[in-house]
Scaffold this motif. Structure first.
Motif, PDB file in Angstrom:
ATOM      1  N   LEU A 166     -32.886 -17.513  68.525  1.00 35.23           N
ATOM      2  CA  LEU A 166     -31.880 -17.127  68.864  1.00 35.23           C
ATOM      3  C   LEU A 166     -31.166 -18.608  69.287  1.00 35.23           C
ATOM      4  O   LEU A 166     -29.888 -18.920  69.111  1.00 35.23           O
ATOM      5  N   ALA A 167     -31.812 -19.094  69.848  1.00 28.18           N
ATOM      6  CA  ALA A 167     -31.526 -20.580  70.245  1.00 28.18           C
ATOM      7  C   ALA A 167     -31.348 -21.519  69.148  1.00 28.18           C
ATOM      8  O   ALA A 167     -29.982 -22.446  69.063  1.00 28.18           O
ATOM      9  N   LEU A 168     -31.942 -21.563  68.078  1.00 31.83           N
ATOM     10  CA  LEU A 168     -31.951 -22.229  66.916  1.00 31.83           C
ATOM     11  C   LEU A 168     -30.624 -21.928  66.279  1.00 31.83           C
ATOM     12  O   LEU A 168     -29.945 -22.516  65.743  1.00 31.83           O
ATOM     13  N   LEU A 169     -30.581 -20.674  66.330  1.00 29.62           N
ATOM     14  CA  LEU A 169     -29.069 -20.093  65.381  1.00 29.62           C
ATOM     15  C   LEU A 169     -27.763 -20.844  66.169  1.00 29.62           C
ATOM     16  O   LEU A 169     -27.173 -20.991  65.515  1.00 29.62           O
ATOM     17  N   SER A 170     -27.989 -20.509  67.540  1.00 32.46           N
ATOM     18  CA  SER A 170     -26.697 -21.249  68.275  1.00 32.46           C
ATOM     19  C   SER A 170     -26.426 -22.569  67.911  1.00 32.46           C
ATOM     20  O   SER A 170     -25.579 -23.064  67.967  1.00 32.46           O
ATOM     21  N   GLU A 171     -27.823 -23.400  68.087  1.00 31.48           N
ATOM     22  CA  GLU A 171     -27.538 -24.883  67.959  1.00 31.48           C
ATOM     23  C   GLU A 171     -26.978 -25.091  66.392  1.00 31.48           C
ATOM     24  O   GLU A 171     -26.107 -26.047  66.201  1.00 31.48           O
ATOM     25  N   ARG A 172     -27.451 -24.280  65.374  1.00 30.60           N
ATOM     26  CA  ARG A 172     -27.087 -24.642  64.005  1.00 30.60           C
ATOM     27  C   ARG A 172     -25.457 -24.136  63.939  1.00 30.60           C
ATOM     28  O   ARG A 172     -24.929 -25.009  63.127  1.00 30.60           O
ATOM     29  N   LEU A 173     -24.907 -23.290  64.582  1.00 33.45           N
ATOM     30  CA  LEU A 173     -23.641 -22.849  64.596  1.00 33.45           C
ATOM     31  C   LEU A 173     -22.754 -24.086  64.983  1.00 33.45           C
ATOM     32  O   LEU A 173     -21.829 -24.227  64.643  1.00 33.45           O
ATOM     33  N   ARG A 174     -23.248 -24.965  66.126  1.00 32.22           N
ATOM     34  CA  ARG A 174     -22.631 -26.076  66.633  1.00 32.22           C
ATOM     35  C   ARG A 174     -22.468 -27.188  65.683  1.00 32.22           C
ATOM     36  O   ARG A 174     -21.519 -27.972  65.497  1.00 32.22           O
ATOM     37  N   ASP A 175     -23.516 -27.269  64.989  1.00 29.12           N
ATOM     38  CA  ASP A 175     -23.596 -28.401  63.935  1.00 29.12           C
ATOM     39  C   ASP A 175     -23.455 -28.178  62.417  1.00 29.12           C
ATOM     40  O   ASP A 175     -22.970 -29.334  61.915  1.00 29.12           O
ATOM     41  N   GLU A 176     -23.446 -27.049  62.178  1.00 32.59           N
ATOM     42  CA  GLU A 176     -23.236 -26.831  60.525  1.00 32.59           C
ATOM     43  C   GLU A 176     -21.831 -27.128  60.286  1.00 32.59           C
ATOM     44  O   GLU A 176     -20.897 -26.410  60.839  1.00 32.59           O
TER      45      GLU A 176
END
Length: 686
Positions: A166-176
């Motif tokens: 979940l943390a990784l998905l949230s992080e990727r949404l900020r950077d993708e």
């Protein structure tokens, strides 16, 4: 990537088509420098090694090599390999994730393991993909956007550290930066919320935060769709206007695709790639939302109206196809969206026009709000220009199916050709008595059908159906010409004779000159059909009853028993000698036989006691019997009252009685509308 591949005894393993000796070649093909070879290899993996979702020993042996390929930097088309691994793993949206990790709440079971938990191959495949799921962690930041698009879903489904995911998905949404990947990340958040109850609240909060500004319209639409599927109580009160506004804003901002054009192979995967809609991502966003809204037909209709009013052709085309799913599955008042679909017939875009016609074609009478535009399209001949042979164009078929008499001149033109399209006879049926002017043309064409041609049946069948529908007895000589003149060795002669006898029966007493011919058929393959026709034409039960009683015998053909029961029911009280055989048939293993026998019992004896228990059981266990049962309940009137609870429940249900996952029939909507009409009539009659 292929270390140890030659040490595997592939020849001792199997896939869908026998020996798995060719699997190493398929695996190596996935790493080919040629895109056509990679596509062919992937198609082969799905077609043989993972055929229709099956898991073989060769499938299990392939998993380590597929992981090696998926994790190999720079290898093209790895997104498809990640999707293949996820499919082999078998965990689907809605399945409980077990084995000590994952805390899903749903017990519906959607994956292969849920369907066949005793099959060790599925369990081992899921365990193997879970064991290798750490590979997916690195793929969410891969240089290839297609890999980044495929990885999040696999990560959610198979990695055991849900908070980390979940943390990784949230992080990727900020950077993708790639829109398609961002949408995949949102979808994976929704999937995580559905599968992992312990992290559901945090995932839902994340989705809620994505539903508003400053996020772009596509991302907000994706978040709303996922929210509808996992936390509908968190949706905004103004959902539909919000979605429509976002849809229109997004349509104006769509950028032309920057993906290179690739030549697809003649494989299933290649075909699917060619069939993708012009705005595939937009279509998926709205499909997700429609599916999540389910029975909320008012919201879905309002949403469709917004989609169908878009200036963007792709939006409208996608909306037409989405409306098809709604119409087939749910009951509602569809006049407004159908009228808007009719407006698409004026489009210069052939793809949009074709989609609209396809939907209107299966709506039958529900297509009436679009009839004016269908009639204009039929009159213009837009869909039939340049054709040298007779065809029953789809706009014409749709117009006739909704009972509009404006179809008759065009149908007359079709009937002026020597060879009449097969669907013509059935199409005429929906026009009712208004189609009477077509009867002489049907008769003319029937007179021209050759007696000994390989296509005699194919040419005669649609004409016979039309003549029978119109009960056009002047055609008796032409029917008898075929009955007497076709050689016994003719292809499909039995089917032709059955069609001829059925048509004569439809003519009724005006076909008395056919009585000798029908009597001659009472000892043949089509004895039941001939007996039913003879009863209709002559009204003599003496010759008919023994034939139908014989067809009820337990050792007979089930189809003949059912047809005999139907015919006996039409005889009424005159068929009283059949009552013992019909009572036996109500205990048949076949639900259709039981239903037909029960209907006949009522029509002959008027006793509801042996009938109603059969109706109740069949109604509950086979929805396809409900139309026949409801029609009999109309005839029963007050006597059917003890099962009217079933009828009331049916009328109160928002879902069509034939709605099912995995397919649909061309007449499902029509049959459901007829069922509803019969149910209402049954209650009124009581």
């Amino acid at each position: 990537m292929f270390r140890g591949i030659d040490e595997v005894d592939w020849a001792s393993m199997e896939h869908a088509y026998g020996s798995a000796a060719d699997v190493p070649e398929l695996l190596r093909g996935l790493a080919s420098p040629l895109p056509q070879d990679r596509e062919t290899a992937l198609d082969g993996m799905y077609g043989a090694v993972h055929h229709q979702g099956d898991v073989y020993d060769s499938t299990l042996a392939s998993i380590p090599f597929l992981f090696a390929l998926a994790g190999h930097p720079g290898l093209p088309d790895r997104g498809g390999i990640v999707e293949l691994l996820a499919s082999i793993g078998g965990s689907e949206d809605g399945e409980i994730l077990g084995d000590g990790f994952g805390d899903g709440e749903d017990g519906a079971g959607g994956g292969q393991g849920a369907e066949d938990p005793e099959d060790d191959n599925y369990a081992m495949a899921q365990a193997a993909v879970r064991a290798g799921a750490a590979v997916f962690l690195g793929l969410v930041t891969d240089a290839d956007p297609e890999v980044r698009r495929a990885a999040p879903s696999a990560l959610v489904r198979f990695h055991h550290e849900t908070p980390h995911v979940l943390a990784l998905l949230s992080e990727r949404l900020r950077d993708e930066q790639e829109d398609g990947v961002r949408l995949a990340l949102v979808e994976s958040l929704g999937l995580l919320a559905r599968l992992h109850g312990g992290s559901r609240a945090a995932a839902v909060d994340c989705l809620v935060s994505l539903c508003g500004s400053p996020h772009d319209p596509g991302l907000r639409l994706a978040a709303l769709g996922q929210l509808a599927s996992c936390a509908p109580d968190r949706l905004p009160a103004d959902l539909v206007p919000t979605v429509v506004a976002l849809l229109h804003t997004r349509s104006q901002r769509i950028r032309p695709s920057t993906e290179p054009v690739r030549t697809s192979t003649d494989t299933l995967i290649g075909s699917l790639r060619r069939m993708r809609p012009a705005d595939e991502e937009g279509a998926q966003l709205l499909r997700t939302l429609h599916k999540a809204l389910g029975a909320r037909t008012t919201d879905r209709i309002a949403l469709l109206k917004g989609q169908l009013s878009s200036r963007n052709t792709a939006d409208r085309c996608n909306a037409v196809w989405m409306s098809a799913v709604l119409f087939r599955e749910w009951r509602a008042s569809y006049e407004e969206p159908v009228a808007l679909i009719g407006e698409q017939l004026d489009s210069d875009e052939e793809r949009l026009r074709s989609a609209a016609v396809s939907v209107l074609e299966f709506l039958f009478t529900l297509a009436a709000p679009a009839a004016d535009r269908l009639a204009a399209l039929v009159e213009s001949g837009t869909d039939s220009r340049g054709r040298g042979t007779a065809t029953l164009d789809r706009p014409l078929k749709a117009l006739a199916r909704c009972g509009d008499a404006r179809a008759i001149p065009a149908l007359a033109e079709v009937l002026r050709h020597p060879v009449v399209p097969n669907e013509t006879g059935d199409t005429i049926r929906h026009l009712g008595p208004a189609a009477a002017p077509l009867a002489p043309l049907l008769r003319e064409r029937l007179a021209e059908v050759p007696l000994d041609s390989p296509d005699t049946y194919d040419r005669a069948a649609p004409l016979l159906r039309g003549l029978g529908t119109l009960q056009y007895a002047p055609a008796v000589p032409e029917v008898l010409r075929l009955l007497h003149g076709t050689p016994r060795e003719l292809r499909l002669r039995d089917a032709l004779v059955k069609a001829l006898a059925r048509t004569l029966g439809a003519f009724g007493p005006r076909a008395r000159e056919a009585v000798p011919a029908l009597r001659d058929l009472l000892t043949g393959e089509n004895a039941v059909t001939a007996a039913d026709a003879l009863r209709s034409v002559e009204g003599d039960t003496e010759a008919v009853l023994p034939v139908l009683l014989g067809a009820l015998a337990p050792e007979g053909d089930p189809g003949s028993r059912r047809a005999a029961a139907d015919a006996l029911g039409r005889m009424g009280a005159a068929a009283a000698p059949a009552l013992p055989g019909l009572r036996r048939l109500t205990d048949s293993a076949g639900v259709w036989e039981r239903t037909a026998a029960a209907c006949a019992l009522w029509d002959i004896a008027g006793d509801p006691e042996p009938v109603l228990p059969v109706f109740r059981e069949a109604w509950r266990h086979n929805p396809y019997t409900r139309g026949s049962i409801a029609a009999c309940l109309v005839r029963m009137g007050v006597a059917g009252a003890p099962v009217h609870d079933l009828v009331r429940t049916e009328l109160a249900s928002p879902r069509r009685h034939r709605a099912r996952s995995g397919g649909h029939g061309s007449h499902d909507v029509l049959d459901d509308e007829l069922l509803l009409r019969a149910c209402r009539t049954a209650l009124e009659a009581s």
